[in-house]
Design a protein around this motif. Structure first.
Motif, mmCIF file in Angstrom:
data_model
loop_
_atom_site.group_PDB
_atom_site.id
_atom_site.type_symbol
_atom_site.label_atom_id
_atom_site.label_comp_id
_atom_site.label_asym_id
_atom_site.label_seq_id
_atom_site.Cartn_x
_atom_site.Cartn_y
_atom_site.Cartn_z
ATOM 1 N N SER A 161 33.679 49.504 44.254
ATOM 2 C CA SER A 161 34.479 49.807 43.070
ATOM 3 C C SER A 161 34.493 48.632 42.099
ATOM 4 N N MET A 162 34.518 47.413 42.649
ATOM 5 C CA MET A 162 34.489 46.224 41.779
ATOM 6 C C MET A 162 33.159 46.177 41.027
ATOM 7 N N ALA A 163 32.054 46.351 41.783
ATOM 8 C CA ALA A 163 30.735 46.308 41.153
ATOM 9 C C ALA A 163 30.597 47.441 40.142
ATOM 10 N N GLY A 164 31.277 48.567 40.434
ATOM 11 C CA GLY A 164 31.184 49.717 39.544
ATOM 12 C C GLY A 164 31.841 49.494 38.204
ATOM 13 N N ARG A 165 32.597 48.410 38.073
ATOM 14 C CA ARG A 165 33.256 48.128 36.795
ATOM 15 C C ARG A 165 32.343 47.428 35.800
ATOM 16 N N VAL A 166 31.179 46.985 36.270
ATOM 17 C CA VAL A 166 30.235 46.339 35.356
ATOM 18 C C VAL A 166 29.848 47.346 34.283
ATOM 19 N N PRO A 167 29.960 46.979 33.010
ATOM 20 C CA PRO A 167 29.597 47.921 31.959
ATOM 21 C C PRO A 167 28.115 48.312 32.063
ATOM 22 N N PRO A 310 46.906 44.152 35.417
ATOM 23 C CA PRO A 310 45.730 45.023 35.401
ATOM 24 C C PRO A 310 44.799 44.765 34.214
ATOM 25 N N ALA A 311 45.365 44.286 33.099
ATOM 26 C CA ALA A 311 44.543 44.109 31.901
ATOM 27 C C ALA A 311 43.434 43.075 32.111
ATOM 28 N N ILE A 312 43.675 42.052 32.953
ATOM 29 C CA ILE A 312 42.645 41.022 33.114
ATOM 30 C C ILE A 312 41.936 41.141 34.458
ATOM 31 N N GLU A 313 42.227 42.246 35.169
ATOM 32 C CA GLU A 313 41.664 42.425 36.496
ATOM 33 C C GLU A 313 40.141 42.445 36.498
ATOM 34 N N THR A 314 39.586 43.230 35.598
ATOM 35 C CA THR A 314 38.124 43.351 35.553
ATOM 36 C C THR A 314 37.489 41.991 35.281
ATOM 37 N N ILE A 316 38.737 39.098 36.226
ATOM 38 C CA ILE A 316 38.814 38.301 37.457
ATOM 39 C C ILE A 316 37.762 38.763 38.469
ATOM 40 N N MET A 317 37.505 40.071 38.503
ATOM 41 C CA MET A 317 36.513 40.577 39.458
ATOM 42 C C MET A 317 35.101 40.171 39.099
ATOM 43 N N LEU A 318 34.770 40.266 37.810
ATOM 44 C CA LEU A 318 33.362 40.145 37.426
ATOM 45 C C LEU A 318 33.009 38.793 36.815
ATOM 46 N N VAL A 319 33.907 38.230 36.015
ATOM 47 C CA VAL A 319 33.562 37.009 35.283
ATOM 48 C C VAL A 319 34.049 35.756 36.018
ATOM 49 N N PHE A 320 35.238 35.852 36.601
ATOM 50 C CA PHE A 320 35.843 34.682 37.232
ATOM 51 C C PHE A 320 34.964 34.051 38.329
ATOM 52 N N PRO A 321 34.393 34.869 39.250
ATOM 53 C CA PRO A 321 33.526 34.252 40.267
ATOM 54 C C PRO A 321 32.340 33.509 39.652
ATOM 55 N N VAL A 322 31.801 34.066 38.569
ATOM 56 C CA VAL A 322 30.678 33.409 37.892
ATOM 57 C C VAL A 322 31.138 32.079 37.294
ATOM 58 N N LEU A 323 32.353 32.085 36.728
ATOM 59 C CA LEU A 323 32.891 30.855 36.133
ATOM 60 C C LEU A 323 33.112 29.791 37.204
ATOM 61 N N GLU B 147 47.298 62.606 37.455
ATOM 62 C CA GLU B 147 47.512 61.624 36.388
ATOM 63 C C GLU B 147 48.105 60.349 36.959
ATOM 64 N N ARG B 148 47.767 59.243 36.359
ATOM 65 C CA ARG B 148 48.296 57.973 36.819
ATOM 66 C C ARG B 148 49.801 57.917 36.575
ATOM 67 N N ALA B 149 50.568 57.521 37.600
ATOM 68 C CA ALA B 149 52.005 57.387 37.447
ATOM 69 C C ALA B 149 52.396 55.927 37.289
ATOM 70 N N SER B 150 51.828 55.055 38.130
ATOM 71 C CA SER B 150 52.175 53.636 38.034
ATOM 72 C C SER B 150 51.186 52.806 38.831
ATOM 73 N N GLY B 151 51.332 51.488 38.715
ATOM 74 C CA GLY B 151 50.472 50.586 39.464
ATOM 75 C C GLY B 151 49.195 50.248 38.706
ATOM 76 N N PRO B 152 48.264 49.582 39.391
ATOM 77 C CA PRO B 152 47.100 49.027 38.696
ATOM 78 C C PRO B 152 45.969 49.994 38.290
ATOM 79 N N PRO B 153 45.941 51.270 38.757
ATOM 80 C CA PRO B 153 44.772 52.085 38.389
ATOM 81 C C PRO B 153 44.614 52.215 36.876
ATOM 82 N N PRO B 154 43.384 52.084 36.383
ATOM 83 C CA PRO B 154 43.159 52.184 34.935
ATOM 84 C C PRO B 154 43.092 53.621 34.434
ATOM 85 N N ARG B 155 43.101 54.605 35.349
ATOM 86 C CA ARG B 155 42.995 56.009 34.951
ATOM 87 C C ARG B 155 43.566 56.868 36.082
ATOM 88 N N GLY B 156 43.529 58.197 35.878
ATOM 89 C CA GLY B 156 43.993 59.108 36.920
ATOM 90 C C GLY B 156 42.950 59.266 38.005
#
Lengths: 500, 189
Positions: A161-167, A310-314, A316-323, B147-156
């Protein structure tokens, strides 16, 4: 007979030139002070290598029995643990020698950093050392996957799932990593190839280069305050020092052997006493209640990820290890001259303290994992009897609703239950009835950590739950908000219309 | 050796001008052959390591329509046909199925949600008491609609493709869903 063997040996040596090339290497001089007590700082690299040898030996042994196939791997691990002679010991030793290798690498790296041994002319030695650390971490991760149990399956899922976040490239990377469309046999085979061929191949190549560089650039002398590294004069000074040096193949090596033997003894004792790690539950994805945890060298990353918004999670997963890797590569180029003694490099010392404190705290958080809901707390953790004593029927009904609606999965009462949300043992003293209804109905505003229960509860259930929560107060304390009639002395009482 | 070096160069007959045409041709031919060999070797190997195996969509039976009461969520476990024969129990897959009644067009409406959390893929559990899906890893919570209710998921939760055939609910065999590779990618785009 002895004469014959001696002659054979001499003949091989004459053809292969072993003593002509290797012997001078072994006898190469090292700075004299390494022969003294300071030499004990130099034993950690060779200890890592000794543990690597154990890893190769036990790894080959395990590969002779382990079946890298998704339908048989788990059974073959159980067979190793319980049936095969000494199988349990080899599995245990492979795990603890691997852990010991990571520990030794970290100490080795910290020592090199603190003593400024990475400075001119040993920059490349450091860079290759960082690659060795990366390979070792890769071995740890892929090794956990080969322990084909629930943790392995879900560890792979989380990694995917982490790798799947790569654009753009994400789906391609996931497919390549898993070897197919689902996590299964193809994924296990991929990770087996990584763990047994690809990463060890790279690791041994880098190790060869690392050792070659150690020979070529020489072992750094223990740092002396005031003796600065200047690329213009360093070589000359170092060679002068070597003229007074001692041969490596002598007392300097003795310390390495002593410490390596100690490390091996400790690892063997731990393996024998603690036994093999897992496997835990079989890799059945439909088993509920899975709660995957990464291996200990990755717990800090697990903690960091879980504590970050959550906003900076991606990132931390993808860029932070490289940094992090990039920063480690850059260390010898940021400072490749000047003082080497830790007493003259406060920033370096501070960095080490800050980094290890951070890693320690994050690892502690990773072990505790307060962000993980306790999935069976609602049915498994009863409401403490003190919190039910003397309550009204409505409040008791509320306690039942509180359990039934799975609130306990995230909220503890008297310390028992989930810890994702706050402990609610005394919530009645801090939130009013209206505030509680708002909080429960809407959850955390802006999509935070608490879901909105507005539609998940009937008005009667809400009423009862809030009555129960309001009753949760320390003995003798009035409910929150009920003291507004008595203004604090010295303040101007506000008009009634404003206090509501 | 050093003393012999001049003599070998004097023995060698220099052509007037640049490299002799035969030698230049041979050099060029070696380059071409080398490139051909590299290409012949590289392409199949890259294909072996990275290409995707393509298969027509496979459908899995979830059960008769009568097995799904209106407005209730059922967790269905099945053997994923995307499996390898030697997958063992790892090919078992769970989805959450909810029957939502008939739509305006009189057709049955289903909601089929993958069990993998949209955050990092951990398995979400259904709690009928509170009508929520909860994830054990980082506390992602979803409503009954996915649908997403709470927590870290970015979508449902990820939706599976489903159809009703011969009075039975079927879903398209789901791959491992990720953020940029959902189960309904073709429908969403």
């Amino acid at each position: 007979m002895y004469q014959l063997l001696l002659k054979l040996g001499q003949w091989i040596d004459a053809r292969a030139g072993v003593s002509a090339t290797l012997w001078p290497m072994m006898r190469h001089p090292v700075p004299r002070s390494i022969d003294g007590p300071m030499g004990w700082w130099y034993v950690f690299g060779s200890a890592s290598m000794t543990l690597l040898l154990i890893q190769i030996l036990t790894g080959i042994g395990l590969s002779m029995v382990y079946v890298p196939s998704a339908d048989k791997a788990y059974e073959s691990l159980l067979y190793l643990d319980y049936e095969h002679p000494w199988g349990w010991f080899l599995r245990a030793l492979h795990y603890y020698a691997g852990s010991g290798m990571v520990v030794m690498l970290l100490i080795h790296m910290t020592q090199v950093f603190l003593h400024g041994a990475y400075k001119y002319p040993r920059e490349l030695t450091w860079v290759v050392g960082v690659l060795l650390l990366a390979c070792t971490m890769g071995m740890f991760f892929t090794g956990q996957i080969l322990r084909w149990d629930t943790d392995a399956y879900w560890g792979l899922a989380v990694g995917g799932s982490m790798a799947g976040r790569v654009p753009v490239l994400g789906p391609f990377i996931v497919h390549t990593l898993l070897g197919g469309e689902i996590i299964g046999a193809s994924s296990l085979s991929r990770f087996f190839a990584l763990h047994v061929f690809i990463i060890p191949g790279a690791l041994l190549a880098f190790l060869g280069l690392h050792l070659w560089l150690v020979l070529r650039c020489g072992i750094s002398a223990p740092p002396v305050p005031g003796e600065v590294v200047d690329p213009a004069t360093y070589e000359k000074t170092y060679h002068e020092e070597l003229k007074r040096g001692v041969p490596f193949f002598g007392d300097a090596l003795l310390k390495d052997i002593f410490f390596s033997a100690l490390a091996v003894t400790i690892v063997v004792i731990i393996a024998a006493v603690v036994g093999p790690k897992g496997p835990n539950e079989p890799p059945d994805p439909t088993l509920l209640g899975a709660n995957p945890r990464p291996e200990w060298p990755f717990l800090w990353l697990f903690g960091l990820l879980s504590l970050s918004p959550p906003a900076i999670e991606t990132f931390i997963m993808l860029v932070f290890p490289v940094l992090v890797l990039g920063a480690l590569f850059l260390v010898p180029f940021v400072s490749n001259r000047g003082e080497r003694a830790p007493s003259r490099r406060p920033v370096a010392v501070l960095l080490v303290i800050v980094i290890y404190t951070t890693l320690g705290v994050l690892t502690y958080e990773g072990v505790q994992a307060p962000w993980s809901p306790v999935m069976n707390a609602w049915s498994g953790d009863p409401v403490p009897i003190d919190l039910l004593d003397g309550r009204s029927p409505l409040e008791l009904q509320g306690a039942a609703v509180f359990q039934f609606k799975n609130c306990r999965n995230c909220h503890a009462l008297d310390g028992i239950g989930g810890r994702r949300g706050p402990d609610l043992t005394t919530i009645g003293a801090s939130l009013t009835r209206d505030q509680l209804i708002t909080q429960i109905s809407n959850g955390t505003p802006g999509g935070g950590n608490m879901p909105a229960y507005g539609k998940q509860m009937s008005p009667a259930e809400m009423d009862a739950t809030v009555a129960f929560l309001v009753s949760l107060r320390p003995n003798g304390q009035v409910p929150a908000g009920s003291v507004e009639d008595s203004p604090i002395e010295g303040t101007t009482p506000q008009p009634e219309s404003l206090t509501e | 050796m050093d003393t012999q070096t001049p003599s070998t160069t004097t023995v060698k007959h220099e052509c007037p001008g640049a490299t002799p045409p035969r030698r230049a041709f041979f050099r060029w031919l070696t380059g071409l052959l080398g490139a051909t060999a590299t290409g012949l070797l590289t392409l199949p190997i890259l294909g072996y390591f990275f290409a995707r195996r393509t298969r027509p969509a496979m459908w899995v039976e979830m059960g008769a329509l009568a097995d799904f009461p209106l407005g209730e969520t059922r967790t269905i476990n099945f053997d994923n046909p995307l499996r390898q024969p030697w997958d063992g129990m790892t090919s078992l897959t769970g989805v959450h199925v909810r029957y939502q009644g008939q739509g305006d067009d009189g057709k049955e409406q289903f909601l089929v949600l993958a069990a993998n959390c949209a955050h990092l893929g951990c398995p979400v559990s259904w709690f009928p008491q509170s009508g929520l899906f909860m994830c054990p890893c980082h506390g992602g919570v979803y409503y009954e609609t996915g649908e997403r209710a709470s927590g870290p998921p970015p979508r449902g939760l990820f939706h599976c493709v489903w159809r009703v055939k011969d009075g039975k609910l079927e879903i398209e065999a789901p791959h491992y869903p990720t953020l940029h590779d959902t189960l309904t990618g073709s429908l969403e785009s």
